[in-house]
Design a protein around this motif. Sequence first.
Motif, PDB file in Angstrom:
ATOM      1  N   LYS A  73       0.492  -2.440  -4.798  1.00  0.00           N
ATOM      2  CA  LYS A  73       0.806  -3.606  -3.963  1.00  0.00           C
ATOM      3  C   LYS A  73       1.672  -3.231  -2.757  1.00  0.00           C
ATOM      4  N   GLU A  74       2.790  -2.564  -3.036  1.00  0.00           N
ATOM      5  CA  GLU A  74       3.847  -2.388  -2.041  1.00  0.00           C
ATOM      6  C   GLU A  74       3.375  -1.807  -0.709  1.00  0.00           C
ATOM      7  N   ILE A  94      -8.753  -9.816  -3.477  1.00  0.00           N
ATOM      8  CA  ILE A  94      -7.719  -9.094  -2.726  1.00  0.00           C
ATOM      9  C   ILE A  94      -6.574 -10.041  -2.376  1.00  0.00           C
ATOM     10  N   TYR A  95      -6.912 -11.266  -1.962  1.00  0.00           N
ATOM     11  CA  TYR A  95      -5.866 -12.274  -1.728  1.00  0.00           C
ATOM     12  C   TYR A  95      -5.022 -12.455  -2.991  1.00  0.00           C
ATOM     13  N   LEU A  96      -5.692 -12.584  -4.127  1.00  0.00           N
ATOM     14  CA  LEU A  96      -4.979 -12.856  -5.377  1.00  0.00           C
ATOM     15  C   LEU A  96      -4.175 -11.642  -5.840  1.00  0.00           C
ATOM     16  N   GLU A 100       1.123   8.571  -5.940  1.00  0.00           N
ATOM     17  CA  GLU A 100       1.004   8.996  -4.546  1.00  0.00           C
ATOM     18  C   GLU A 100       1.286   7.835  -3.598  1.00  0.00           C
ATOM     19  N   SER A 101       0.868   6.642  -3.983  1.00  0.00           N
ATOM     20  CA  SER A 101       1.089   5.470  -3.129  1.00  0.00           C
ATOM     21  C   SER A 101       2.572   5.151  -2.988  1.00  0.00           C
ATOM     22  N   LYS A 102       3.360   5.553  -3.977  1.00  0.00           N
ATOM     23  CA  LYS A 102       4.794   5.264  -3.952  1.00  0.00           C
ATOM     24  C   LYS A 102       5.580   6.299  -3.163  1.00  0.00           C
TER      25      LYS A 102
END
Length: 296
Positions: free
Chosen positions: A146-147, A199-201, A57-59
């Motif tokens: 991520k994207e 979250i940064y990593l 779904e995120s894609k």
Amino acid sequence: MISLCLTFILVSLTVTDVETTGSSSEFYDKFTIRYHISLILKGMWDNPVHRQAIVNESKSGKQFVKFINMLMNDTTFLLDESLESLKRIHEVQELMADTDTWTQTPRDQQQIRQRQLTADERQCRSYLTLAKETVDMFHYLTVDIKEPFLRPELVDRLAAMLNFNLQQLCGPKCKNLKVRNPEKYGWEPRRLLSQLADIYLHLDCNGFAAALAGDERSFKRELFEDAAARMERALIKTSTQIDQFRSLALKASEIAIQNIKREVDYSDAPDEFRAVELRERIEAWKREKKKAAASM
């Protein structure tokens, strides 16, 4: 079926129909409603099949970017309110601990302070409960997704939000968040710091480093070094994770220096001034690199 269910949840989280209660507390009610819906999403994430559906779904899902935007707005508001409440609680607790000053405070002022303390404690507990859930969601989603978080329309705001809250936790005024019996409010600063670092990593890449560097309000290399040192002392992260955290900060710092070089307009300045100014900035950059190398 899973996709339809997921779409419904994302829409419910982002669209206001489910949150229109008609009451005077409607603005605050929506956070409670979203909290319970987010628990459903977390339950789905724990199931491998449902997790893959969320990743898919995120894609392709049109609602996911709106969902992330909502998540950032909620996290910003809830953490701001929680931390401001903690600061006020800290202030009153410090005042009451100073027996001489407190006993000299007029009775009516004491009562006002105590009423405000009670209200802040209640608000802090409520907002921290909700804030922890939104940060949790950022934390587990960015493991596999991520994207969408790195899209141009979102990444700068996300970087600024993370940097600001890192500054709250590790900056020069972080002692103002120290309260007695933090468990009473559900206040877990180490856990929050650990999640922010993760979250940064999770999002570590050149584009994310550039977004961090572009945050002129909160990004400072020293802030990340302070955070890394705290995590090191408290054994919050492994040495590998801390090294990666420092590396990301160094990368962002170098980008920030390059940004400064590009932004400085030397067109109207005398040659002597331009040479000195550029030399000073280059020397500052070299010092940053040397300091980073020494800390590794």
